[in-house]
Scaffold this motif. Structure first.
Motif, mmCIF file in Angstrom:
data_model
loop_
_atom_site.group_PDB
_atom_site.id
_atom_site.type_symbol
_atom_site.label_atom_id
_atom_site.label_comp_id
_atom_site.label_asym_id
_atom_site.label_seq_id
_atom_site.Cartn_x
_atom_site.Cartn_y
_atom_site.Cartn_z
ATOM 1 N N GLY A 198 0.830 -1.192 0.000
ATOM 2 C CA GLY A 198 0.000 0.000 0.000
ATOM 3 C C GLY A 198 0.866 1.243 0.000
ATOM 4 O O GLY A 198 2.071 1.169 0.262
ATOM 5 N N HIS A 215 0.704 5.925 0.359
ATOM 6 C CA HIS A 215 -0.043 7.142 0.663
ATOM 7 C C HIS A 215 0.541 8.248 -0.204
ATOM 8 O O HIS A 215 1.625 8.094 -0.768
ATOM 9 C CB HIS A 215 0.054 7.497 2.147
ATOM 10 N N THR A 216 -0.186 9.348 -0.306
ATOM 11 C CA THR A 216 0.307 10.481 -1.103
ATOM 12 C C THR A 216 0.428 11.751 -0.260
ATOM 13 O O THR A 216 0.407 12.849 -0.797
ATOM 14 C CB THR A 216 -0.600 10.729 -2.332
ATOM 15 N N PHE A 217 0.561 11.596 1.056
ATOM 16 C CA PHE A 217 0.784 12.746 1.919
ATOM 17 C C PHE A 217 2.159 13.330 1.589
ATOM 18 O O PHE A 217 3.140 12.598 1.537
ATOM 19 C CB PHE A 217 0.717 12.363 3.394
ATOM 20 N N MET A 265 -4.354 8.396 -7.573
ATOM 21 C CA MET A 265 -4.467 9.018 -6.257
ATOM 22 C C MET A 265 -4.014 10.475 -6.319
ATOM 23 O O MET A 265 -2.943 10.769 -6.834
ATOM 24 C CB MET A 265 -3.621 8.261 -5.231
ATOM 25 N N ARG A 320 -3.743 11.664 0.095
ATOM 26 C CA ARG A 320 -4.651 10.524 0.257
ATOM 27 C C ARG A 320 -3.923 9.322 0.869
ATOM 28 O O ARG A 320 -2.729 9.168 0.742
ATOM 29 C CB ARG A 320 -5.235 10.086 -1.087
ATOM 30 N N MET A 321 -4.706 8.452 1.486
ATOM 31 C CA MET A 321 -4.185 7.199 2.048
ATOM 32 C C MET A 321 -4.790 6.056 1.248
ATOM 33 O O MET A 321 -6.007 5.910 1.197
ATOM 34 C CB MET A 321 -4.593 7.083 3.524
ATOM 35 N N GLY A 322 -3.947 5.267 0.606
ATOM 36 C CA GLY A 322 -4.431 4.118 -0.151
ATOM 37 C C GLY A 322 -4.595 2.921 0.767
ATOM 38 O O GLY A 322 -3.803 2.714 1.682
ATOM 39 N N GLU A 330 4.478 3.073 -8.934
ATOM 40 C CA GLU A 330 3.951 4.432 -8.929
ATOM 41 C C GLU A 330 4.432 5.133 -10.190
ATOM 42 O O GLU A 330 5.568 4.944 -10.615
ATOM 43 C CB GLU A 330 4.463 5.220 -7.718
#
Length: 129
Positions: free
Chosen positions: A59, A61-63, A86, A90-92, A103
């Motif tokens: 998994g 995230h895009t923070f 995403m 966001r948190m995947g 990615e």
């Protein structure tokens, strides 16, 4: 089939690599296999040249990201099991069967033929001395 182990570095991603598939694309690849490289990922970048492989990973995230990205989840055979776009911040959700994550910039996966059911091959570049 043994566990895949790569080192941080560059290489190529071959999309549609099964003998039954035709090769849809060959994409420059950055491999993030160490904890440090996986944690940094694409954070702070304004663009991506090709794609980045996070391994092992299930998994993302895009923070802290500046750009929207496409995320492809791969199983242990390097078959795509899910693809999502995403936006930053966001948190995947982790995927149970995912062992690796690709990615790339938003829109790249569809343009390169990366879709559910397609198998990819990772070709690491030469090792640095």
């Amino acid at each position: 089939m043994g566990r895949r182990r790569w080192r941080d570095g560059r290489g190529r991603l071959v999309v549609g690599a099964d003998s039954a598939d035709t090769v849809a694309a060959v994409v420059p690849l950055e491999i993030a296999a160490s904890y440090r490289a996986r944690t940094k990922g694409l954070l702070g970048r304004d663009a991506v040249d090709g794609a980045m492989l996070l391994s092992p990973a299930s998994g993302v995230h895009t923070f802290g990201m500046r750009i929207p990205i496409d995320v492809a989840y791969l199983n242990r055979r390097l078959t795509v099991i899910a693809v999502r776009t995403m936006r930053p911040g966001r948190m995947g959700l982790p995927r149970l069967r995912a062992r690796h994550v690709l990615e790339a910039g938003a829109g790249t996966m569809a343009g390169g033929g990366v879709e559910v059911g397609v198998r990819v091959t990772v070709e690491p570049g030469p090792r640095r001395a």
